[in-house]
Write a protein that holds these residues in place. Structure first.
Motif, PDB file in Angstrom:
ATOM      1  N   UNK A  91       0.867  -1.178   0.000  1.00 45.70           N
ATOM      2  CA  UNK A  91       0.000   0.000   0.000  1.00 45.70           C
ATOM      3  C   UNK A  91       0.896   1.218   0.000  1.00 45.70           C
ATOM      4  N   UNK A  92       0.404   2.315  -0.498  1.00 43.06           N
ATOM      5  CA  UNK A  92       1.184   3.551  -0.517  1.00 43.06           C
ATOM      6  C   UNK A  92       0.645   4.484   0.538  1.00 43.06           C
ATOM      7  N   UNK A  93       1.515   4.844   1.496  1.00 50.07           N
ATOM      8  CA  UNK A  93       1.034   5.727   2.542  1.00 50.07           C
ATOM      9  C   UNK A  93       0.943   7.152   1.999  1.00 50.07           C
ATOM     10  N   UNK A  94       0.319   8.089   2.774  1.00 53.71           N
ATOM     11  CA  UNK A  94       0.077   9.430   2.256  1.00 53.71           C
ATOM     12  C   UNK A  94       1.334  10.205   1.899  1.00 53.71           C
ATOM     13  N   UNK A  95       2.500   9.796   2.419  1.00 57.42           N
ATOM     14  CA  UNK A  95       3.735  10.472   2.041  1.00 57.42           C
ATOM     15  C   UNK A  95       4.275   9.916   0.730  1.00 57.42           C
ATOM     16  N   UNK A  96       3.662   8.835   0.234  1.00 57.90           N
ATOM     17  CA  UNK A  96       4.164   8.231  -0.980  1.00 57.90           C
ATOM     18  C   UNK A  96       5.093   7.064  -0.704  1.00 57.90           C
ATOM     19  N   UNK A  97       5.321   6.712   0.565  1.00 55.07           N
ATOM     20  CA  UNK A  97       6.240   5.643   0.902  1.00 55.07           C
ATOM     21  C   UNK A  97       5.546   4.306   0.757  1.00 55.07           C
ATOM     22  N   UNK A  98       6.158   3.369   0.038  1.00 52.14           N
ATOM     23  CA  UNK A  98       5.602   2.033  -0.080  1.00 52.14           C
ATOM     24  C   UNK A  98       5.844   1.283   1.220  1.00 52.14           C
ATOM     25  N   UNK A 103      -5.007  16.020   2.808  1.00 51.43           N
ATOM     26  CA  UNK A 103      -5.488  14.849   3.539  1.00 51.43           C
ATOM     27  C   UNK A 103      -5.404  15.057   5.037  1.00 51.43           C
ATOM     28  N   UNK A 104      -4.266  15.591   5.477  1.00 51.10           N
ATOM     29  CA  UNK A 104      -4.109  15.850   6.903  1.00 51.10           C
ATOM     30  C   UNK A 104      -2.922  16.771   7.114  1.00 51.10           C
ATOM     31  N   UNK A 105      -2.849  17.362   8.310  1.00 45.37           N
ATOM     32  CA  UNK A 105      -1.720  18.193   8.718  1.00 45.37           C
ATOM     33  C   UNK A 105      -1.228  17.673  10.062  1.00 45.37           C
ATOM     34  N   UNK A 106       0.062  17.428  10.143  1.00 44.30           N
ATOM     35  CA  UNK A 106       0.693  17.009  11.376  1.00 44.30           C
ATOM     36  C   UNK A 106       1.491  18.195  11.928  1.00 44.30           C
ATOM     37  N   UNK A 107       1.224  18.562  13.158  1.00 43.55           N
ATOM     38  CA  UNK A 107       1.974  19.628  13.824  1.00 43.55           C
ATOM     39  C   UNK A 107       2.851  18.977  14.884  1.00 43.55           C
ATOM     40  N   UNK A 152      -0.881  16.083   1.218  1.00 40.98           N
ATOM     41  CA  UNK A 152      -2.015  16.227   0.307  1.00 40.98           C
ATOM     42  C   UNK A 152      -2.551  14.845  -0.068  1.00 40.98           C
ATOM     43  N   UNK A 153      -3.733  14.828  -0.625  1.00 43.13           N
ATOM     44  CA  UNK A 153      -4.321  13.563  -1.060  1.00 43.13           C
ATOM     45  C   UNK A 153      -3.536  13.009  -2.246  1.00 43.13           C
ATOM     46  N   UNK A 154      -3.245  11.735  -2.185  1.00 42.95           N
ATOM     47  CA  UNK A 154      -2.437  11.090  -3.216  1.00 42.95           C
ATOM     48  C   UNK A 154      -3.327  10.702  -4.404  1.00 42.95           C
ATOM     49  N   UNK A 201      -3.056  25.828  -7.816  1.00 37.18           N
ATOM     50  CA  UNK A 201      -3.190  24.714  -8.749  1.00 37.18           C
ATOM     51  C   UNK A 201      -2.165  23.650  -8.362  1.00 37.18           C
ATOM     52  N   UNK A 202      -2.566  22.400  -8.427  1.00 37.15           N
ATOM     53  CA  UNK A 202      -1.649  21.310  -8.074  1.00 37.15           C
ATOM     54  C   UNK A 202      -1.944  20.097  -8.957  1.00 37.15           C
ATOM     55  N   UNK A 203      -0.894  19.430  -9.388  1.00 37.52           N
ATOM     56  CA  UNK A 203      -1.037  18.193 -10.157  1.00 37.52           C
ATOM     57  C   UNK A 203      -0.062  17.158  -9.612  1.00 37.52           C
ATOM     58  N   UNK A 204      -0.485  15.895  -9.635  1.00 35.62           N
ATOM     59  CA  UNK A 204       0.361  14.796  -9.180  1.00 35.62           C
ATOM     60  C   UNK A 204       0.172  13.596 -10.102  1.00 35.62           C
ATOM     61  N   UNK A 205       1.272  12.964 -10.440  1.00 37.56           N
ATOM     62  CA  UNK A 205       1.251  11.748 -11.252  1.00 37.56           C
ATOM     63  C   UNK A 205       1.974  10.653 -10.482  1.00 37.56           C
ATOM     64  N   UNK A 206       1.276   9.565 -10.217  1.00 40.32           N
ATOM     65  CA  UNK A 206       1.845   8.426  -9.501  1.00 40.32           C
ATOM     66  C   UNK A 206       2.070   7.294 -10.492  1.00 40.32           C
ATOM     67  N   UNK A 207       3.294   6.790 -10.521  1.00 40.84           N
ATOM     68  CA  UNK A 207       3.647   5.709 -11.437  1.00 40.84           C
ATOM     69  C   UNK A 207       4.182   4.532 -10.631  1.00 40.84           C
ATOM     70  N   UNK A 208       3.489   3.392 -10.714  1.00 41.32           N
ATOM     71  CA  UNK A 208       4.016   2.151 -10.168  1.00 41.32           C
ATOM     72  C   UNK A 208       4.992   1.595 -11.204  1.00 41.32           C
TER      73      UNK A 208
END
Length: 820
Positions: free
Chosen positions: A23-30, A155-159, A181-183, A249-256
């Motif tokens: 699974x990919x966590x919200x930071x993008x770490x597998x 998605x969430x903010x950690x302080x 941000x949301x992945x 504006x924000x864009x994200x591309x996730x590639x497995x």
């Protein structure tokens, strides 16, 4: 980017995992996740500290862990809670996070502090760094101005509170704001959120996500727009000021790329162009200057009066056009390669920030300072490489290397007007109050800055047994800062030949400061799990905040030459102690977390006033020693499935323990007699022969640090009733969120004129929501229309005028959102 390509090639040789295992966590770490971890990712009302049950997975230590098991004082706010509470920027975040302070006179002159520490209170100086790090999807944002933008598709903010230098790329001595941000999603989805309210408020947010190539490539596109007319009416310019005009504006591309390698390419752009930011007449305080050089007499001599002496009439007449235009954006590439026992991460990023301001620095309708602007352009490059162990074993670890490069170019301009002589000059001086003496006096400042930083850091966690863990961390840091400051001053005739009166107000300067430093810091945390719901921890951290250089002009000697000894600022040296207890009980329907801390700082970096009364800029100096200590409580309860309540509290005692050569408060400005503090004479006489200089130093040891309240609270509740509306099952709900901050100082040297009284704010909302579908509600912020100041400051020239920045009045409106 070559690091990422290397990861792609190397990953071809790894043993693949099945899609169900990864699974990919919200930071993008597998990460390999168990079902319990997946179930432990609900988006709480306001995170664990408010939801009162369940576990929230965070990545504060660069691994996916539940918040209750992380031995760090921290709070988490979910995206739904951000939307429902109207928390769309860091300033709003302070109302639900009592240990966080954020102050801003304009986006560039902003400061984010945690527990009273982080950045000097006052004008921003580009030559030093912030002690509170801001990270968005693992990328460090070096400009605090980014905190003034709207949260987009969050998605969430950690302080995180306290030093974080052994876990994060950039050293942060006070804490970190970690925004996730949301992945991108491989399941098609879309979100739309629209809000409208009084003061012509409009906010629209939208995002869409889905696969471009099944199980291989996914995309997420997001946008946010916020507009609102100002809350302050300018009677001279006949317009509303302190407006909002934001676009993101924000864009994200996730590639497995392979079964074990994920890459996320992100790009963002944000623009603000509000009619902002005005501070104006709040009150007048007596100084020790002669009466004919205090505000009342100076204004009367010009036949001037402000539109209102009650700041909460929200009227001003400043005569300079206001502008706070900024653009920022960048690209990042995050690669995560799961090698089985660990995950290798590469974070490559480039960012820019462009600042185009216009200010009225005399704060009134007289032409004293007619132009005050410091347009600036910044670029930064960061590269982080990190390896973190997967799962939990006897020895867990995070090891990393970080590189940071920053370049800033600034073109400053300051012009004095026909009223400047009357307000800034002694009538007995050679120029007296002849308008021609200062009218047209102009300073053109060319400022350059480069900043290079590199670090090796690591954190080990030794699980001695199932309950006890020991976590040492180390950081080796290198910093180099180089600058150039050239100020060319001309009089009204365009000549560089200046009189002593003119040089006493704007003096030409030319200097090239440089700073280089290596330091080694570290921490040690011991954590003990009494049972699965009760966790203790103790932490000691020895940390450093990088030294810096003065890039806002230097104080002058008796001949009006810059004092070059003040061009560099030493690093802060931090000793931090903390004890924490994290508990859940009543079948995890109740959460109570407690942290106690004691932090001492040597060579504290502070903004102080120039020694010349008439010079309009401050400068940085090391202010001896500072101590902050306190206790924080985060608690949440969910007695029934329909009702939840939270209450957070922070007691913070933040003081200068030694600051013997501080600038005096405005009450003592202009005095020739040394001030008396606690029955004793303190300070030293001003240098003989310095034009206009009669300010002694003051010993403010024991006084409050500016900007932090001794007591701060946030509290709230929500009640809901199941219902079916138009065939849609959901619930009606009523929510309340309140906050309180006790009195705090709004001046580097505490003054009775600039203390801001304590205040409380109440926000309410009511609506109907169907989880995963509709949410429609009405809201009121500052329900009781409480009058309060966010900031108070003194007018240039030490006239005794105190200017303020009132907080927002009561606002109301409605929000509707839909998920598809």
């Amino acid at each position: 980017m070559s690091l990422t390509l290397a990861l792609i090639l190397a990953a071809q040789a790894t043993t693949p995992q099945t899609a169900s295992e990864r699974a990919t966590d919200p930071q993008g770490t597998s990460v390999v996740t168990a079902p319990a971890t997946q179930e432990g990712r609900p988006e709480g009302r306001l995170g664990t500290a408010q939801q009162g049950g369940g576990d929230v997975v965070v990545t504060a230590r660069r691994r996916a862990e539940t918040i209750q098991s992380v031995p760090i004082a921290m709070s988490v706010i979910g995206g739904t809670a951000l939307a429902e509470t109207g928390t769309y920027n860091v300033n709003r975040l302070t109302q639900i996070q009592p240990t966080l302070q954020f102050y801003s006179t304009n986006p560039r002159n902003s400061a984010a502090n945690i527990r009273g520490l982080g950045a000097p209170f006052g004008l921003t100086n580009d030559g030093i760094e912030q002690g509170v790090g801001i990270y968005v999807d693992q990328v460090y944002y070096s400009r605090i101005a980014s905190a003034t933008f709207d949260f987009t598709d969050t998605e969430r903010i950690e302080v995180l509170r306290g030093p974080q230098g052994t876990l994060y790329g950039k050293n942060t001595t006070a804490g970190a704001i970690n925004i996730i941000t949301r992945a991108p999603s491989f399941t098609p989805e879309a979100r739309v959120e629209l809000s409208a309210g009084n003061y012509d408020f409009f906010q629209g947010k939208a995002s869409v996500s889905g696969p471009l190539v099944d199980d291989k490539v996914a995309v997420r596109l997001s946008t946010s727009i916020t507009t609102r007319r100002g809350t302050i009416w300018n009677t001279r310019q006949q317009e509303w000021q302190n407006s909002q005009d934001n676009l993101s504006l924000r864009s994200q591309f996730l590639w497995h790329a392979t079964p074990t390698l994920d890459l996320t390419l992100s790009g963002d752009y944000a623009r603000q162009n509000p009619n902002c930011c005005v501070q104006y007449y709040a009150r007048v305080g007596a100084t020790q200057r002669p009466l004919n050089r205090q505000y009342a007499a100076l204004a009367a001599a010009q036949g001037y009066s402000v539109p209102s002496t009650n700041a909460f009439d929200r009227l001003t007449d400043v005569d300079t056009d206001l502008r706070a235009k900024q653009e920022l954006g960048g690209l990042s590439l995050v690669a995560n390669w799961d090698v089985g026992e660990a995950t290798l991460t590469s974070v490559s990023a480039w960012r820019f920030w462009h600042w185009d301001p216009s200010n009225d620095r005399d704060f009134i309708g007289l032409p004293i300072t007619t132009v005050s602007a410091n347009p600036s352009q910044q670029s930064q490059v960061t590269q982080e490489i990190r390896i973190a162990s997967n799962g939990k074993r006897t020895l867990d670890y995070v090891l990393g290397a970080f590189y940071f490069w920053q370049s800033i170019d600034t073109q400053g301009l300051q012009v004095q007007g026909p009223a400047a002589s009357a307000f800034l000059l002694n009538p007995t001086s050679a120029g007296g109050r002849d308008p021609a003496t200062l009218n047209g006096l102009t300073a053109r400042n060319t400022i350059g800055f480069t900043n290079t930083s590199a670090a090796l850091f690591g954190k080990l966690t030794w699980h001695v047994d199932d309950r006890l863990s020991v976590s040492p961390g180390l950081r080796l840091n290198y910093d180099r800062k180089d600058g150039s400051y050239v100020s060319t001053v001309t009089n009204g005739a365009g000549s560089t030949t200046l009189t002593s009166d003119q040089r006493g107000v704007l003096a030409p300067q030319n200097y090239t400061p440089s700073f280089t430093n290596w330091n080694l810091s570290g921490d040690l945390t011991i954590a003990y799990e009494f049972n699965p719901n009760v966790h203790y921890y103790a932490t000691y951290a020895r940390s450093y905040k990088s030294g810096g250089i003065n890039l806002s002009g230097l104080p002058l000697d008796a001949q009006n030459n810059p004092i070059l000894a003040t061009q560099t600022v030493r690093p802060e040296k931090v000793n931090h102690f903390e004890l924490g207890l994290k508990t859940q009980f009543a079948d995890r329907r109740a959460t109570v977390n407690i942290a106690g801390f004691w932090t001492e700082i040597g060579d504290y970096q502070a903004t102080v006033n120039n020694l010349q009364v008439n010079v309009l800029r401050g400068y940085l100096a090391n202010a001896g020693r500072v101590r902050t200590r306190g206790v924080e409580i985060d608690s949440a309860f969910r007695p029934t499935n329909r009702f939840n309540v939270y209450a957070n509290a922070a007691f913070t005692d933040a003081r200068y323990t030694r600051f013997t050569n501080a600038p005096c408060p405005p009450e003592l400005s202009g005095g020739t007699a040394l001030p008396v503090v606690n029955g004793q004479i303190v300070g030293t006489p001003a240098a003989a022969g310095t034009p206009g200089n009669s300010l002694p130093y003051c010993d403010i040891s024991g006084q409050w640090l500016p900007g932090v309240s001794r007591w701060a609270f946030s509290y709230g509740a929500e009640y809901d009733l199941p219902a079916t509306v138009a065939g849609t099952e959901g619930q009606f709900y009523l929510g309340y969120d309140g906050s309180y901050r006790s009195k705090f100082s709004s001046n580097p040297s505490r003054s009775a004129y600039t203390d801001i009284n304590g205040y409380s704010l109440s926000n309410v909302r009511a609506g109907f929501k169907a989880p995963g579908s509709w949410n429609a509600f009405v809201w009121v912020r500052n329900l009781f229309d409480h009058n309060y100041y966010e900031l108070l400051a003194t007018q240039s020239g030490s006239t005794g005028l105190i200017v303020g920045q009132p907080g927002d009045p009561r606002t109301y409106g409605f929000t509707i959102s839909k998920s598809f």
